[in-house]
Design a protein around this motif. Structure first.
Motif, PDB file in Angstrom:
ATOM      1  N   VAL A  21      -5.884   0.515  -1.539  1.00 47.96           N
ATOM      2  CA  VAL A  21      -5.895   1.131  -0.203  1.00 47.96           C
ATOM      3  C   VAL A  21      -7.077   2.086  -0.052  1.00 47.96           C
ATOM      4  O   VAL A  21      -7.752   2.079   0.985  1.00 47.96           O
ATOM      5  CB  VAL A  21      -4.547   1.835   0.087  1.00 47.96           C
ATOM      6  CG1 VAL A  21      -4.618   2.635   1.388  1.00 47.96           C
ATOM      7  CG2 VAL A  21      -3.420   0.816   0.151  1.00 47.96           C
ATOM      8  N   PHE A  22      -7.356   2.890  -1.058  1.00 48.17           N
ATOM      9  CA  PHE A  22      -8.482   3.830  -0.961  1.00 48.17           C
ATOM     10  C   PHE A  22      -9.819   3.097  -0.836  1.00 48.17           C
ATOM     11  O   PHE A  22     -10.684   3.517  -0.073  1.00 48.17           O
ATOM     12  CB  PHE A  22      -8.522   4.772  -2.171  1.00 48.17           C
ATOM     13  CG  PHE A  22      -7.467   5.841  -2.168  1.00 48.17           C
ATOM     14  CD1 PHE A  22      -7.163   6.548  -1.013  1.00 48.17           C
ATOM     15  CD2 PHE A  22      -6.786   6.162  -3.335  1.00 48.17           C
ATOM     16  CE1 PHE A  22      -6.187   7.552  -1.011  1.00 48.17           C
ATOM     17  CE2 PHE A  22      -5.814   7.163  -3.347  1.00 48.17           C
ATOM     18  CZ  PHE A  22      -5.521   7.856  -2.180  1.00 48.17           C
ATOM     19  N   THR A  23      -9.979   2.004  -1.578  1.00 53.75           N
ATOM     20  CA  THR A  23     -11.257   1.286  -1.484  1.00 53.75           C
ATOM     21  C   THR A  23     -11.354   0.484  -0.196  1.00 53.75           C
ATOM     22  O   THR A  23     -12.454   0.276   0.315  1.00 53.75           O
ATOM     23  CB  THR A  23     -11.493   0.364  -2.702  1.00 53.75           C
ATOM     24  OG1 THR A  23     -10.378  -0.493  -2.890  1.00 53.75           O
ATOM     25  CG2 THR A  23     -11.720   1.171  -3.963  1.00 53.75           C
ATOM     26  N   ARG A  24     -10.232   0.068   0.348  1.00 53.13           N
ATOM     27  CA  ARG A  24     -10.248  -0.695   1.605  1.00 53.13           C
ATOM     28  C   ARG A  24     -10.415   0.225   2.808  1.00 53.13           C
ATOM     29  O   ARG A  24     -11.183  -0.053   3.721  1.00 53.13           O
ATOM     30  CB  ARG A  24      -8.962  -1.506   1.738  1.00 53.13           C
ATOM     31  CG  ARG A  24      -8.932  -2.408   2.955  1.00 53.13           C
ATOM     32  CD  ARG A  24      -7.700  -3.299   2.998  1.00 53.13           C
ATOM     33  NE  ARG A  24      -6.461  -2.531   3.061  1.00 53.13           N
ATOM     34  CZ  ARG A  24      -5.532  -2.504   2.107  1.00 53.13           C
ATOM     35  NH1 ARG A  24      -5.684  -3.197   0.999  1.00 53.13           N
ATOM     36  NH2 ARG A  24      -4.441  -1.786   2.234  1.00 53.13           N
ATOM     37  N   SER A  25      -9.727   1.360   2.800  1.00 51.94           N
ATOM     38  CA  SER A  25      -9.690   2.230   3.979  1.00 51.94           C
ATOM     39  C   SER A  25     -10.528   3.491   3.855  1.00 51.94           C
ATOM     40  O   SER A  25     -10.806   4.138   4.855  1.00 51.94           O
ATOM     41  CB  SER A  25      -8.240   2.657   4.257  1.00 51.94           C
ATOM     42  OG  SER A  25      -7.404   1.543   4.400  1.00 51.94           O
ATOM     43  N   GLY A  26     -10.904   3.848   2.615  1.00 53.82           N
ATOM     44  CA  GLY A  26     -11.542   5.146   2.401  1.00 53.82           C
ATOM     45  C   GLY A  26     -10.474   6.215   2.294  1.00 53.82           C
ATOM     46  O   GLY A  26      -9.354   6.045   2.790  1.00 53.82           O
ATOM     47  N   PHE A  27     -10.813   7.329   1.665  1.00 54.07           N
ATOM     48  CA  PHE A  27      -9.811   8.365   1.450  1.00 54.07           C
ATOM     49  C   PHE A  27      -9.281   8.915   2.765  1.00 54.07           C
ATOM     50  O   PHE A  27      -8.067   9.066   2.952  1.00 54.07           O
ATOM     51  CB  PHE A  27     -10.387   9.512   0.605  1.00 54.07           C
ATOM     52  CG  PHE A  27      -9.432  10.661   0.484  1.00 54.07           C
ATOM     53  CD1 PHE A  27      -8.370  10.597  -0.399  1.00 54.07           C
ATOM     54  CD2 PHE A  27      -9.563  11.787   1.286  1.00 54.07           C
ATOM     55  CE1 PHE A  27      -7.458  11.643  -0.495  1.00 54.07           C
ATOM     56  CE2 PHE A  27      -8.655  12.830   1.191  1.00 54.07           C
ATOM     57  CZ  PHE A  27      -7.613  12.766   0.301  1.00 54.07           C
ATOM     58  N   GLN A  28     -10.186   9.226   3.688  1.00 55.09           N
ATOM     59  CA  GLN A  28      -9.775   9.883   4.931  1.00 55.09           C
ATOM     60  C   GLN A  28      -8.784   9.037   5.724  1.00 55.09           C
ATOM     61  O   GLN A  28      -7.823   9.562   6.292  1.00 55.09           O
ATOM     62  CB  GLN A  28     -11.002  10.199   5.814  1.00 55.09           C
ATOM     63  CG  GLN A  28     -12.086  11.019   5.118  1.00 55.09           C
ATOM     64  CD  GLN A  28     -11.632  12.390   4.652  1.00 55.09           C
ATOM     65  OE1 GLN A  28     -10.591  12.882   5.044  1.00 55.09           O
ATOM     66  NE2 GLN A  28     -12.420  13.003   3.777  1.00 55.09           N
ATOM     67  N   ASP A  29      -9.025   7.725   5.788  1.00 55.22           N
ATOM     68  CA  ASP A  29      -8.183   6.854   6.615  1.00 55.22           C
ATOM     69  C   ASP A  29      -7.015   6.224   5.861  1.00 55.22           C
ATOM     70  O   ASP A  29      -6.177   5.559   6.469  1.00 55.22           O
ATOM     71  CB  ASP A  29      -9.042   5.735   7.230  1.00 55.22           C
ATOM     72  CG  ASP A  29     -10.064   6.289   8.215  1.00 55.22           C
ATOM     73  OD1 ASP A  29      -9.790   7.339   8.834  1.00 55.22           O
ATOM     74  OD2 ASP A  29     -11.148   5.692   8.359  1.00 55.22           O
ATOM     75  N   ALA A  30      -6.963   6.431   4.553  1.00 54.97           N
ATOM     76  CA  ALA A  30      -5.845   5.877   3.777  1.00 54.97           C
ATOM     77  C   ALA A  30      -4.551   6.597   4.167  1.00 54.97           C
ATOM     78  O   ALA A  30      -4.536   7.812   4.359  1.00 54.97           O
ATOM     79  CB  ALA A  30      -6.107   6.039   2.280  1.00 54.97           C
ATOM     80  N   VAL A  31      -3.490   5.828   4.292  1.00 54.80           N
ATOM     81  CA  VAL A  31      -2.186   6.372   4.698  1.00 54.80           C
ATOM     82  C   VAL A  31      -1.198   6.178   3.547  1.00 54.80           C
ATOM     83  O   VAL A  31      -1.116   5.087   2.966  1.00 54.80           O
ATOM     84  CB  VAL A  31      -1.681   5.647   5.971  1.00 54.80           C
ATOM     85  CG1 VAL A  31      -0.316   6.150   6.389  1.00 54.80           C
ATOM     86  CG2 VAL A  31      -2.691   5.797   7.100  1.00 54.80           C
ATOM     87  N   VAL A  32      -0.477   7.240   3.225  1.00 51.24           N
ATOM     88  CA  VAL A  32       0.475   7.195   2.115  1.00 51.24           C
ATOM     89  C   VAL A  32       1.496   6.075   2.322  1.00 51.24           C
ATOM     90  O   VAL A  32       1.879   5.387   1.368  1.00 51.24           O
ATOM     91  CB  VAL A  32       1.160   8.564   1.930  1.00 51.24           C
ATOM     92  CG1 VAL A  32       2.306   8.474   0.936  1.00 51.24           C
ATOM     93  CG2 VAL A  32       0.140   9.595   1.462  1.00 51.24           C
TER      94      VAL A  32
END
Length: 197
Positions: A21-32
């Motif tokens: 998720v972090f690599t797909r969305s980036g940290f800022q846009d990643a959702v728990v």
């Protein structure tokens, strides 16, 4: 015993899902919630292991660094000669990043953009890897394989070169085999410390 095994398995599943998720969305846009879904666990189950997104991101970053370190140390354990150890360092880093493209993106590209709260941890990790290169360069100088050189500056140059090559590869739409860059990288970096061997 079985519940402990399930806990460890869930922990690893969460870390794998977070990396995706972090690599797909980036940290800022990643959702728990997305990480919990990808890990096939509840949001509460995720929070049982990690108190929040920042802690989860740091855990993924530390896990990535541990993977790199262990692969590098394993490869270096097979070599005794200083020049071969320098070459092994380069090869092991490229092989490890090449086998873990998502981890390479996270470690080299996504983390610097995740915000200032992660900069200190990233600087510590970079210093650890630069320190490994410093040690190998110092051994090569002590053995007379390379001329005396400011090993800290040389290691920073080496890390910078590796960083740029791996970053470009990690961002490429159709990347070549990362090890294809090794001969040119090896020649340039060894020349930078006064040997063409």
């Amino acid at each position: 015993m079985r519940s402990q095994t399930r806990t460890i398995e869930r922990h690893e599943r969460i870390l794998e899902a977070a990396l995706d998720v972090f690599t797909r969305s980036g940290f800022q846009d990643a959702v728990v919630d997305d990480i919990a879904d990808a890990a096939s666990t509840s949001k509460g189950g995720l929070y049982f292991h990690f108190p929040g997104k920042d802690a989860l991101f740091l855990a993924v970053l530390d896990r990535t660094a541990m993977l790199l370190r262990s692969r590098l140390e394993l490869a270096l354990a097979m070599e005794a000669e200083p020049l071969a150890r320098l070459e092994t360092t380069l090869r092991a880093l490229l092989q490890t990043f090449g086998a873990h493209r998502k981890a390479a993106r996270l470690f080299l590209i996504d983390t610097p953009g995740a915000g200032p709260r992660f900069h200190r941890r990233m600087m510590t990790l970079r210093a650890e890897f630069t320190g490994l290169i410093v040690a190998e360069l110092e051994n090569a100088v002590a053995a007379g394989v390379i001329a005396p050189v400011d090993c800290r500056v040389a290691a920073q140059v080496w890390f910078g070169g590796i960083h740029e090559i791996v970053s470009q590869w990690a961002l490429a739409e159709d990347p070549e085999d990362l090890l294809a860059r090794l001969p040119a990288l090896r020649a340039l970096l060894l020349r930078s410390v006064g040997t063409a061997a």
